[in-house]
Design a protein around this motif. Structure first.
Motif, PDB file in Angstrom:
ATOM      1  N   LYS A 187      -3.000   0.830  -4.953  1.00 54.90           N
ATOM      2  CA  LYS A 187      -2.503  -0.499  -5.374  1.00 54.90           C
ATOM      3  C   LYS A 187      -3.443  -1.125  -6.400  1.00 54.90           C
ATOM      4  CE  LYS A 187      -0.726  -1.061  -0.674  1.00 54.90           C
ATOM      5  NZ  LYS A 187      -0.452  -1.953   0.455  1.00 54.90           N
TER       6      LYS A 187
ATOM      7  N   ASN B  86       0.176   1.087   5.944  1.00 51.58           N
ATOM      8  CA  ASN B  86       0.396   0.146   4.846  1.00 51.58           C
ATOM      9  C   ASN B  86      -0.562   0.322   3.659  1.00 51.58           C
ATOM     10  OD1 ASN B  86       2.381  -1.826   4.325  1.00 51.58           O
ATOM     11  ND2 ASN B  86       0.790  -3.387   4.226  1.00 51.58           N
ATOM     12  N   ALA B  87      -1.402   1.347   3.716  1.00 47.65           N
ATOM     13  CA  ALA B  87      -2.353   1.571   2.610  1.00 47.65           C
ATOM     14  C   ALA B  87      -1.637   2.025   1.336  1.00 47.65           C
ATOM     15  CB  ALA B  87      -3.395   2.599   3.010  1.00 47.65           C
ATOM     16  N   GLY B  88      -0.425   2.553   1.510  1.00 46.85           N
ATOM     17  CA  GLY B  88       0.321   3.048   0.344  1.00 46.85           C
ATOM     18  C   GLY B  88       0.439   4.567   0.350  1.00 46.85           C
ATOM     19  N   LYS B  89       0.275   5.161   1.527  1.00 42.60           N
ATOM     20  CA  LYS B  89       0.284   6.625   1.651  1.00 42.60           C
ATOM     21  C   LYS B  89       1.658   7.216   1.281  1.00 42.60           C
ATOM     22  CE  LYS B  89      -0.437   8.124   5.860  1.00 42.60           C
ATOM     23  NZ  LYS B  89       0.845   8.668   6.398  1.00 42.60           N
ATOM     24  N   SER B  90       2.716   6.630   1.812  1.00 48.62           N
ATOM     25  CA  SER B  90       4.051   7.170   1.508  1.00 48.62           C
ATOM     26  C   SER B  90       4.351   7.062   0.020  1.00 48.62           C
ATOM     27  CB  SER B  90       5.128   6.411   2.291  1.00 48.62           C
ATOM     28  OG  SER B  90       4.843   6.458   3.659  1.00 48.62           O
ATOM     29  N   SER B  91       3.990   5.941  -0.557  1.00 49.79           N
ATOM     30  CA  SER B  91       4.219   5.753  -1.998  1.00 49.79           C
ATOM     31  C   SER B  91       3.417   6.772  -2.790  1.00 49.79           C
ATOM     32  CB  SER B  91       3.827   4.339  -2.417  1.00 49.79           C
ATOM     33  OG  SER B  91       4.521   3.389  -1.649  1.00 49.79           O
TER      34      SER B  91
ATOM     35  N   LYS C  69       8.501   8.279   8.237  1.00 45.23           N
ATOM     36  CA  LYS C  69       8.600   6.923   8.789  1.00 45.23           C
ATOM     37  C   LYS C  69       9.816   6.750   9.678  1.00 45.23           C
ATOM     38  CE  LYS C  69       5.728   4.345   5.731  1.00 45.23           C
ATOM     39  NZ  LYS C  69       5.494   3.110   5.021  1.00 45.23           N
TER      40      LYS C  69
ATOM     41  N   ASP D  37      -3.053  -1.688  -9.320  1.00 45.99           N
ATOM     42  CA  ASP D  37      -2.368  -2.620 -10.233  1.00 45.99           C
ATOM     43  C   ASP D  37      -2.558  -4.069  -9.812  1.00 45.99           C
ATOM     44  OD1 ASP D  37       0.502  -3.270  -8.618  1.00 45.99           O
ATOM     45  OD2 ASP D  37      -0.434  -1.378  -8.118  1.00 45.99           O
TER      46      ASP D  37
ATOM     47  N   HIS E  87       2.886   2.300  -8.105  1.00 51.50           N
ATOM     48  CA  HIS E  87       3.840   1.428  -8.803  1.00 51.50           C
ATOM     49  C   HIS E  87       3.616   1.436 -10.314  1.00 51.50           C
ATOM     50  CE1 HIS E  87       5.053  -1.213  -5.112  1.00 51.50           C
ATOM     51  NE2 HIS E  87       5.157   0.079  -4.886  1.00 51.50           N
TER      52      HIS E  87
HETATM   53  P1  GDP Z   1       2.094   3.507   4.035  1.00 49.10           P
HETATM   54  O1  GDP Z   1       2.391   2.681   5.260  1.00 49.10           O
HETATM   55  O2  GDP Z   1       0.631   3.780   3.906  1.00 49.10           O
HETATM   56  O3  GDP Z   1       2.929   4.740   3.933  1.00 49.10           O
HETATM   57  O4  GDP Z   1       2.411   2.579   2.763  1.00 49.10           O
HETATM   58  P2  GDP Z   1       3.694   2.436   1.839  1.00 49.10           P
HETATM   59  O5  GDP Z   1       3.687   3.457   0.775  1.00 49.10           O
HETATM   60  O6  GDP Z   1       4.921   2.330   2.681  1.00 49.10           O
HETATM   61  O7  GDP Z   1       3.374   1.044   1.139  1.00 49.10           O
HETATM   62  C1  GDP Z   1       3.053  -0.116   1.904  1.00 49.10           C
HETATM   63  C2  GDP Z   1       3.318  -1.351   1.063  1.00 49.10           C
HETATM   64  O8  GDP Z   1       2.475  -1.342  -0.089  1.00 49.10           O
HETATM   65  C3  GDP Z   1       4.740  -1.425   0.526  1.00 49.10           C
HETATM   66  O9  GDP Z   1       5.151  -2.771   0.542  1.00 49.10           O
HETATM   67  C4  GDP Z   1       4.618  -0.898  -0.888  1.00 49.10           C
HETATM   68  O10 GDP Z   1       5.602  -1.420  -1.755  1.00 49.10           O
HETATM   69  C5  GDP Z   1       3.237  -1.374  -1.272  1.00 49.10           C
HETATM   70  N1  GDP Z   1       2.633  -0.478  -2.282  1.00 49.10           N
HETATM   71  C6  GDP Z   1       2.509   0.879  -2.214  1.00 49.10           C
HETATM   72  N2  GDP Z   1       1.959   1.362  -3.340  1.00 49.10           N
HETATM   73  C7  GDP Z   1       1.735   0.297  -4.145  1.00 49.10           C
HETATM   74  C8  GDP Z   1       1.179   0.169  -5.474  1.00 49.10           C
HETATM   75  O11 GDP Z   1       0.801   1.118  -6.159  1.00 49.10           O
HETATM   76  N3  GDP Z   1       1.071  -1.118  -5.956  1.00 49.10           N
HETATM   77  C9  GDP Z   1       1.482  -2.202  -5.252  1.00 49.10           C
HETATM   78  N4  GDP Z   1       1.329  -3.407  -5.809  1.00 49.10           N
HETATM   79  N5  GDP Z   1       2.014  -2.105  -4.011  1.00 49.10           N
HETATM   80  C10 GDP Z   1       2.142  -0.863  -3.464  1.00 49.10           C
END
Ligand code: GDP
Length: 192
Positions: free
Chosen positions: A143, A34-39, A55, A145, A175
């Protein structure tokens, strides 16, 4: 324009024997669930759904290799933290990570850390491992932002102090498009 227009999923490895040949250059990306790795992967590669593969059921605990360009790879490591619990077989996992660390083609690691949470136990472990194998780490404070500009700058300064020589770091937001070019440039440097 996509940063890596030809990027594609290559393979998932549960065993070292499945790793692609140790040729060319690769960067691994890690972070707490949930850290935002995929994004971050999607933003940096410019491919909106590339990381979705990691995932899908059965792949979340594996090493997922993506081919960015010929001889250039990105390795998505399983997210660690609260959602996972300990890996089912610690010895097996240790062998896999050990083998990854010995690859000459592994040039560096991107570590995605939720800016508001800061470095947690799993992140510290990863930093220790990278130091042990002598590979550079770059931290994406994700994140960003969600922080006010002054808060974000203060957090960056604090992280740089905390990380000291162990890693470089930057603010990042998939984002809001913050720091994407910077992260990509750093990764390109490792891969070139
Ligand atoms: P992963 O589990 O590390 O791969 O994380 P995800 O990329 O799936 O993101 C986890 C959550 O964080 C999701 O709800 C995303 O929408 C949110 N998220 C990811 N990147 C950002 C960002 O740059 N800004 C914000 N506000 N939320 C983000």
């Amino acid at each position: 324009m996509s940063a890596y227009p030809a990027a594609q999923f290559l393979l998932s490895a549960a065993e070292t024997i499945q790793f692609p040949a140790d040729e060319g250059a690769e960067v691994a990306i890690a972070g707490r669930s949930n850290a935002g790795k995929s994004s971050a992967i999607n933003a940096i590669t410019g491919r909106r759904a590339l990381a979705r593969t990691s995932k899908t059921p059965g792949r979340t605990r594996l090493l997922n290799f993506f081919q960015l360009a010929s001889g250039r790879r990105l390795i998505d490591l399983p997210g660690y933290g609260y959602a996972e619990g300990p890996p089912p077989d610690r010895d097996h996992w240790a062998r896999l990570i050990d083998a990854l660390g010995r690859r000459a083609s592994l040039k560096g690691l991107l570590l995605v850390v939720d800016a508001r949470r800061g470095l947690l136990g799993g992140d510290e472990q990863l930093l220790g491992w990278a130091q042990g194998i002598g590979k550079p780490v770059h931290v994406l404070l994700s994140k960003s932002d969600r922080l006010k500009r002054t808060e974000a700058q203060a957090l960056l300064a604090k992280s740089r102090l905390q990380l000291a020589q162990r890693a470089s770091s930057q603010l990042f937001s998939a984002h809001a498009g913050v720091g994407i070019d910077e992260a990509r440039a750093l990764m390109d440097g490792w891969l070139s």
